[in-house]
Design an enzyme around this catalytic site. Sequence first.
Site, PDB file in Angstrom:
ATOM      1  N   ASP A   6      -8.945  -6.028  -4.656  1.00  0.00           N
ATOM      2  CA  ASP A   6      -8.643  -4.811  -3.907  1.00  0.00           C
ATOM      3  C   ASP A   6      -9.314  -3.637  -4.611  1.00  0.00           C
ATOM      4  OD1 ASP A   6      -7.586  -2.887  -2.254  1.00  0.00           O
ATOM      5  OD2 ASP A   6      -5.537  -3.077  -2.981  1.00  0.00           O
TER       6      ASP A   6
ATOM      7  N   SER B  61       0.828  -1.206   0.000  1.00  0.00           N
ATOM      8  CA  SER B  61       0.000   0.000   0.000  1.00  0.00           C
ATOM      9  C   SER B  61       0.862   1.254   0.000  1.00  0.00           C
ATOM     10  CB  SER B  61      -0.945  -0.043   1.203  1.00  0.00           C
ATOM     11  OG  SER B  61      -1.925   0.945   1.119  1.00  0.00           O
TER      12      SER B  61
ATOM     13  N   HIS C 152      -6.499  -6.341  -0.596  1.00  0.00           N
ATOM     14  CA  HIS C 152      -5.391  -5.427  -0.321  1.00  0.00           C
ATOM     15  C   HIS C 152      -4.216  -6.148   0.329  1.00  0.00           C
ATOM     16  CE1 HIS C 152      -4.018  -1.279   0.042  1.00  0.00           C
ATOM     17  NE2 HIS C 152      -3.686  -1.486   1.289  1.00  0.00           N
TER      18      HIS C 152
END
Length: 457
Positions: A375, A164, A434
């Site tokens: 995601d 991320s 994610h």
Amino acid sequence: MNKFFHSVTLFVLLLGLLFHGGMVKSLKSHDGSEEWGYVQVRPKAHMFWWLYKSPYRVEDPSKPWPIILWLQGGPGASGVGIGNFEEVGPLDTFLNPRNNTWLKKADLLFVDNPVGTGYSFVEDSKLFVKTDEEAAADLTTLLIEIFNRDDRLQKSPLFIVAESYGGKFAVTLGLSALKAIEDKKLKLVIGVMDHLYKLFSPEDYVFSWGPLLKDVSHIDDNGLRKSKIIAKRIKRQLQNGKFVDATNSWSELESVISARLLAADFYNFLVDAGSDSVTSSIMELGLFREISMKRYSNYLNSVSSRSTLDGDLGELLDGPIRIKLKIIPQNVSWGGQSSEVFAFLEGDFMKPRINEVNELLAKGVNVTVYNGQVDLICSTKGTEAWLRKLRWEGLHNFLRKDRTPLFCGSDIKTKGFFKSYKNLNFYWILGAGHFVPSDQPCVALDMVGTITQSPAA
């Protein structure tokens, strides 16, 4: 927990103070398999790190055993906590062995970055970092202090792996570390400077949310129209250098989409938000109350769904782990300063890092990007969009290449796809949101083994 406490009593801890421009305070397990400590990266700014040396290490002169530096996202999420116990470390949140720990492919170095995250702390709020470059400078100082004093570590190639927002930290750290090596300030071998996970161009992600959700029937034409209006406003704000306003608009867009997603999770749009999972247990920590309107800062609220198998991360880190580590100051609570880290970085949050990826590729550094299929926050659609903006000379040939399907073990089901040209690699991980290592641990471990060229792979 009793078994763990019993094992703690077996530790023979060594305390050392070493000075190499900054102060290193570190402890080791009796067998040297673990080491952790603080580096004072700037006066009154202290960064916590934890190194695991793999029991699976294979000595092969032709393929040195690698080290993975894990950088968590947020910004303000704890790698020592989340990446370690929720995703790739040796133990899960119940302190049981993890079958697919990345120690099978490399040593693991977890860092609470930037200062103020997790166990890391500052003695003055003025010392929080305000840019990715400042965070990279602190991380480079930490690497200098850890690697320059250990000849064995210097022989292992370092692979920077990010998740991320950690991807933005990874590219800035990559360039900073390379310069430190060139200036002979840092003694280590740089391996593949990745996996650079996603967040290099926030603009491309916000423009992907509406069309992606419309394609999978999560929103209708009205929702798509509203999302496009806010995304276009974000683009104008970025063009005008109004980065804080763009961060606020990002949060507004998340709120608008969340209201239409109803129960769907922003970090995996196939699961229910707030279900009986790590998502809900992390949510109870309340680490981002002060800026709850910024939904992305609630990164800790959506750690992958492993249902009833997970313990409480906050209780673990501020309980038995704190006791084991022995060097966490009494006035520092794990994760307690994460909201401040995000707040100080909100002016840098929306800035793209595509140029830095171009620089790494031009220097011949191997760059790998991986993306979870379901995601949303850092969607594959958005990642593919910013990849097409690269100015790298090999981009055209990369885009023309066909993908190779990925399998795992004896499972005949396709787990993902892979594409590579020269020093750019891309993994599409099917069925993952994610938190790829948690959602698809087998294929993630195989991917790490391939990229690091681990002798155990």
